[in-house]
Design a protein around this motif. Structure first.
Motif, PDB file in Angstrom:
ATOM      1  N   GLU A  82     -10.693  -0.877  -3.317  1.00 61.03           N
ATOM      2  CA  GLU A  82      -9.801  -1.519  -4.290  1.00 61.03           C
ATOM      3  C   GLU A  82     -10.588  -1.997  -5.522  1.00 61.03           C
ATOM      4  OE1 GLU A  82      -6.764  -1.158  -4.165  1.00 61.03           O
ATOM      5  OE2 GLU A  82      -6.106  -1.087  -2.088  1.00 61.03           O
TER       6      GLU A  82
ATOM      7  N   TRP B  30      -5.990  -8.285  -0.668  1.00 60.14           N
ATOM      8  CA  TRP B  30      -7.035  -7.932   0.302  1.00 60.14           C
ATOM      9  C   TRP B  30      -8.025  -9.066   0.482  1.00 60.14           C
ATOM     10  CZ3 TRP B  30      -6.790  -4.415   3.864  1.00 60.14           C
ATOM     11  CH2 TRP B  30      -5.991  -3.290   3.658  1.00 60.14           C
TER      12      TRP B  30
ATOM     13  N   HIS C  39      -5.142   2.899   3.464  1.00 64.25           N
ATOM     14  CA  HIS C  39      -5.034   1.434   3.635  1.00 64.25           C
ATOM     15  C   HIS C  39      -3.737   1.086   4.364  1.00 64.25           C
ATOM     16  CE1 HIS C  39      -7.762   0.845  -0.154  1.00 64.25           C
ATOM     17  NE2 HIS C  39      -8.405   1.366   0.874  1.00 64.25           N
TER      18      HIS C  39
ATOM     19  N   ASP D 221      -3.031  -6.347  -5.704  1.00 66.16           N
ATOM     20  CA  ASP D 221      -3.555  -5.674  -4.522  1.00 66.16           C
ATOM     21  C   ASP D 221      -4.926  -6.247  -4.146  1.00 66.16           C
ATOM     22  OD1 ASP D 221      -3.316  -3.817  -2.545  1.00 66.16           O
ATOM     23  OD2 ASP D 221      -3.846  -2.081  -3.761  1.00 66.16           O
TER      24      ASP D 221
ATOM     25  N   GLU E  85      -4.954   4.580  -0.940  1.00 68.65           N
ATOM     26  CA  GLU E  85      -3.812   3.661  -0.720  1.00 68.65           C
ATOM     27  C   GLU E  85      -3.101   4.048   0.585  1.00 68.65           C
ATOM     28  OE1 GLU E  85      -3.749   1.123  -2.462  1.00 68.65           O
ATOM     29  OE2 GLU E  85      -4.183   1.523  -4.550  1.00 68.65           O
TER      30      GLU E  85
ATOM     31  N   GLU F 149       0.835  -1.203   0.000  1.00 68.05           N
ATOM     32  CA  GLU F 149       0.000   0.000   0.000  1.00 68.05           C
ATOM     33  C   GLU F 149       0.870   1.254   0.000  1.00 68.05           C
ATOM     34  OE1 GLU F 149      -3.422  -0.098  -0.301  1.00 68.05           O
ATOM     35  OE2 GLU F 149      -3.028  -2.213  -0.542  1.00 68.05           O
TER      36      GLU F 149
HETATM   37 FE   FE2 Z   1      -4.075  -0.824  -2.372  1.00 69.65          FE
END
Ligand code: FE2
Ligand code: FE2
Length: 243
Positions: free
Chosen positions: A222, A196, A135, A192, A132, A96
């Motif tokens: 995302e 997650w 996160h 990404d 980002e 991130e």
């Molecule tokens: Fe991300």
């Protein structure tokens, strides 16, 4: 500063540029057999020896604090392997953080080239960059809730940084176009997104329901990044192709 794809005579990388020379090269290769016997299995054997003797990339440190809320969270993990979750959290955290840098590069590239007909919204890119960064903070908080140090480079963080180093190179190269940069970001966003999804599953299976809920909110953002980047990349390529 025109990075659009052009047809020129400057690219001489294909053998079709010089049929006579390429024919001579092929003949020379056929007339020069390998100087030693054996095949690729010898190489695989060497690889295998190194793999058997290798140390792991790294390890996850013991939690530094075990007080109050941390103890309560860690108790839920009794009999499980919290180090796996901590490793994956460390990986997401690093990703991130790099993600914000990727968007920084793309924002500068878009602003510098500033094409009037571009479908890309710099304001939206700025929002993605902000998300980002949020996160990153969310994962840092999750690590702290387990008594782990968010400044640690976990093995997963290390490996994922190596794997995504090419994306960073594409983004920071002044010669790459916005479209090429979008494709590189798409690579990052696909990973990404999967990252997650895995974290949500992992936190849920470990009984850390609050953490899983927080992570679902990040995944929803995302989703948006991935959908938008993919769409811009597609639109931009189609527009360049004149279709
Ligand atoms: Fe991300
Ligand atoms: Fe993202």
């Amino acid at each position: 500063m025109d990075q659009s794809i052009e047809m020129t005579m400057k690219n001489r990388t294909g053998i079709g540029m010089s049929p006579v020379d390429s024919q001579r090269m092929i003949e020379a290769a056929n007339n020069t057999p390998p100087s030693s016997s054996g095949d690729e299995s010898a190489l695989a054997m060497v690889d295998s020896t190194y793999i058997q003797g290798a140390e792991p990339v790294g390890s996850v440190p013991m939690p530094g604090t075990m007080k109050g809320a941390v103890q309560a969270a860690v108790n839920k993990l009794t009999g499980k392997h919290p180090e796996v979750l901590i490793d994956k959290l460390g990986e997401r955290l690093a990703f991130e953080r790099t993600g914000t840098r990727l968007y920084d590069y793309l924002i500068t590239k878009c602003e510098t080239t500033a094409q009037a007909d571009s479908p890309i919204s710099v304001d939206t890119l700025r929002r993605f960059r902000r998300e980002e960064a949020q996160h990153f903070k969310l994962v840092a908080k999750a690590l702290e809730s387990l008594g782990a140090d968010p400044t640690t480079q976990t093995p997963g963080a290390d490996v994922s940084a190596v794997a995504s180093s090419g994306v960073l190179q594409v983004m920071s190269d002044p010669r790459t176009s916005v479209d090429q940069s979008l494709e590189a970001i798409l690579t990052a966003e696909l990973v990404d997104h999967a990252g997650w999804e895995l974290l949500i599953r992992l936190a849920g299976e470990m009984g850390l329901d609050d953490m899983a809920t927080d992570f679902r909110a990040a995944l929803a953002e995302e989703d948006d990044h991935l959908m938008q980047v993919r769409q811009w990349h597609e639109q931009s390529t189609l527009a360049q192709a004149g279709v």
